[in-house]
Each structure stands twice: as structure tokens, then as C-alpha cells.
Design an enzyme around this catalytic site. Structure first.
Site, short mmCIF file in Angstrom:
data_model
loop_
_atom_site.label_atom_id
_atom_site.label_comp_id
_atom_site.label_asym_id
_atom_site.label_seq_id
_atom_site.Cartn_x
_atom_site.Cartn_y
_atom_site.Cartn_z
N MET A 94 0.82 -1.21 0.00
CA MET A 94 0.00 0.00 0.00
C MET A 94 0.86 1.27 0.00
O MET A 94 0.72 2.13 0.86
CB MET A 94 -0.96 -0.03 1.20
CG MET A 94 -1.82 -1.28 1.25
SD MET A 94 -2.71 -1.64 -0.28
CE MET A 94 -4.23 -0.77 0.02
N ARG A 95 1.74 1.36 -0.97
CA ARG A 95 2.55 2.57 -1.13
C ARG A 95 2.46 3.02 -2.58
O ARG A 95 2.49 2.19 -3.50
CB ARG A 95 4.03 2.29 -0.83
CG ARG A 95 4.32 1.86 0.57
CD ARG A 95 4.15 2.96 1.59
NE ARG A 95 4.96 4.13 1.32
CZ ARG A 95 4.80 5.31 1.91
NH1 ARG A 95 3.84 5.46 2.82
NH2 ARG A 95 5.57 6.33 1.61
N HIS A 113 -5.11 -5.80 -8.06
CA HIS A 113 -6.00 -4.75 -7.56
C HIS A 113 -7.41 -5.34 -7.44
O HIS A 113 -7.86 -6.04 -8.35
CB HIS A 113 -5.98 -3.57 -8.54
CG HIS A 113 -6.86 -2.44 -8.10
ND1 HIS A 113 -6.50 -1.58 -7.09
CD2 HIS A 113 -8.10 -2.06 -8.50
CE1 HIS A 113 -7.48 -0.70 -6.90
NE2 HIS A 113 -8.46 -0.97 -7.75
N THR A 145 2.43 0.80 -14.16
CA THR A 145 2.98 1.95 -14.88
C THR A 145 2.91 3.15 -13.94
O THR A 145 2.40 3.02 -12.82
CB THR A 145 2.16 2.24 -16.16
OG1 THR A 145 0.79 2.42 -15.77
CG2 THR A 145 2.26 1.10 -17.17
C1 GAR Z 1 -5.91 -7.45 -1.74
O1 GAR Z 1 -7.30 -7.45 -1.88
C2 GAR Z 1 -5.27 -6.66 -2.88
O2 GAR Z 1 -5.94 -6.81 -4.10
C3 GAR Z 1 -5.43 -5.27 -2.35
O3 GAR Z 1 -5.14 -5.34 -0.97
C4 GAR Z 1 -5.48 -6.65 -0.50
C5 GAR Z 1 -4.24 -7.22 0.14
O4 GAR Z 1 -4.51 -8.42 0.78
N1 GAR Z 1 -4.55 -4.37 -3.02
C6 GAR Z 1 -4.83 -3.09 -3.22
O5 GAR Z 1 -5.85 -2.56 -2.83
C7 GAR Z 1 -3.76 -2.33 -3.97
N2 GAR Z 1 -4.27 -1.11 -4.47
P1 GAR Z 1 -3.31 -9.39 1.18
O6 GAR Z 1 -2.28 -8.56 1.95
O7 GAR Z 1 -3.97 -10.40 2.07
O8 GAR Z 1 -2.72 -9.97 -0.07
#
Ligand code: GAR
Length: 193
Positions: A94-95, A113, A145
Site C-alpha cells: 500500500m505505497r 487490484h 505503470t
Molecule cells: C488485496 O485485496 C489486494 O488486491 C489489495 O489489498 C489486498 C491485500 O490483501 N490491493 C490493493 O488494494 C492495492 N491497491 P493481502 O495482503 O492479504 O494480499
């Protein structure tokens, strides 16, 4: 050997799904690939323990230790580059990354995503999908990207949005399909290269 570096910030369930698939489906023998490092920007990330328990090296690069995004990204790149990865996976990382970082790993940087991109880039995707009246939601694996959540789509999976869904029930249904989607996309990506 095609090394895979995985970046996480929290639970790391997508990272765990990739690690499990690599083991179960013998990626080492079939496509010469292995997860060689799991890196978190958060010291307490739950996923680090799973990686350690599974014999995968881990590293922590805490973003708050760096005065700027550029300095954090360059420290992160140093840790990544020590493994010369064929592929760098963002898995709930999340960066927001700097253009220089994205450029450095161009063609070998994937993200997952939790929406059917190009719909609902950014945060809070499940609530927004419900509020928009979507009948289907899902997840997207895409190349990273410079523009957040906008790179070329590699693979998608869909789930229904049910009438009584909350953001949380939908989030859980989407996450469950992410765990099949990401390992499959990574396997296909590496096999083709
Ligand atoms: C997942 O749903 C992933 O798609 C989302 O965070 C969650 C992480 O779960 N990613 C985003 O929102 C990126 N923008 P995890 O740590 O259990 O894999």
C-alpha cells in the site's frame, strides 16, 4: 533461476497464495522460478511470519524511516536488486511508487487490484462497486505503470455482487478469487518469458 520478489504491507494472503502455488505446482522444476524474497514496508506485517515459516528470506524497509518517497524507493530497490528478480510482485503493497521506481522495473512489475480495472482504481473499491449498482466485481492483475492502477491488464477474475452484500462480504469474495488469479497469472507470465 527466475527470482520473484514480493512486496507486502499487511496480511500477505496473496503472497502466501503465490508461495503455496510455487511449492504445490513445482515452479522450481517446471519454469525455474522461486520466491526469493518477501519485503514489507511495515515491521509487524503478518505476512512476514508466513514467509519465514516457509523458509523464504524476508526484509523490512520501513517507509517512515525515510524523509522522502524517493529515498524510500531507492532503499527498497537496493534490497530488491540484491536478488536480481525476473519479476517483482506488489501484493497488497500500500505505497504509491515513484516514476523512477516504476521505470526501473518496467516489464517485470505486476500488481493485483481488487476491482475490474479500469473500473474503480484507487481505494475503497468494494463500497464504490456496490454504490454504483454493479452486478459483478472482481480482481485484476496488471502491469504497473506510472499512473496508479492503470497499466496493461494481464488477467482478471469476476465474482457476483449479491443483493445483501456489504463492502466487507464483497471484499472477502473478491479476495478468495485473487488467491487463484495471482498465482496463475504469475505462472503464465514467467512461463512465457
Ligand atoms: C488485496 O485485496 C489486494 O488486491 C489489495 O489489498 C489486498 C491485500 O490483501 N490491493 C490493493 O488494494 C492495492 N491497491 P493481502 O495482503 O492479504 O494480499
Amino acid at each position: 533461476m527466475k527470482n520473484i520478489a514480493i512486496l507486502i504491507s499487511g496480511l500477505g494472503s496473496n503472497m502466501s497464495a503465490v508461495v503455496r502455488a510455487a511449492e504445490r505446482d513445482a515452479w522450481h522444476d517446471r519454469i525455474g522460478a522461486r520466491v526469493s524474497i518477501v519485503i514489507s514496508n511495515k515491521p509487524g506485517a503478518a505476512g512476514l511470519k508466513f514467509a519465514e515459516d516457509n523458509g523464504i528470506p524476508t526484509a523490512v524497509v520501513p517507509h517512515q524511516d525515510f524523509p522522502s518517497r524517493e529515498e524510500f524507493d531507492s532503499a527498497l530497490a537496493q534490497v530488491i536488486d540484491a536478488h536480481s528478480p525476473a519479476l517483482v510482485l506488489l501484493a497488497g503493497f500500500m505505497r504509491v511508487l515513484t516514476p523512477a521506481f516504476v521505470e526501473r522495473y518496467q516489464g517485470r512489475l505486476l500488481n493485483i487490484h481488487p476491482s475490474l480495472l479500469p473500473a474503480f482504481p484507487g481505494l475503497d473499491t468494494h463500497r464504490r462497486a456496490i454504490e454504483a449498482g454493479c452486478r459483478f466485481a472482481g480482481a485484476t492483475v496488471h502491469q504497473v505503470t506510472a499512473e496508479l492502477d492503470h497499466g496493461p491488464i494481464v488477467a482478471q477474475a469476476i465474482v457476483p455482487v449479491l443483493p445483501d452484500d456489504s463492502a466487507d462480504t464483497l471484499r472477502r469474495r473478491v479476495l478468495a478469487v485473487e488467491h487463484g488469479l495471482y498465482p496463475r497469472a504469475v505462472f503464465d507470465w514467467l512461463r512465457a518469458r
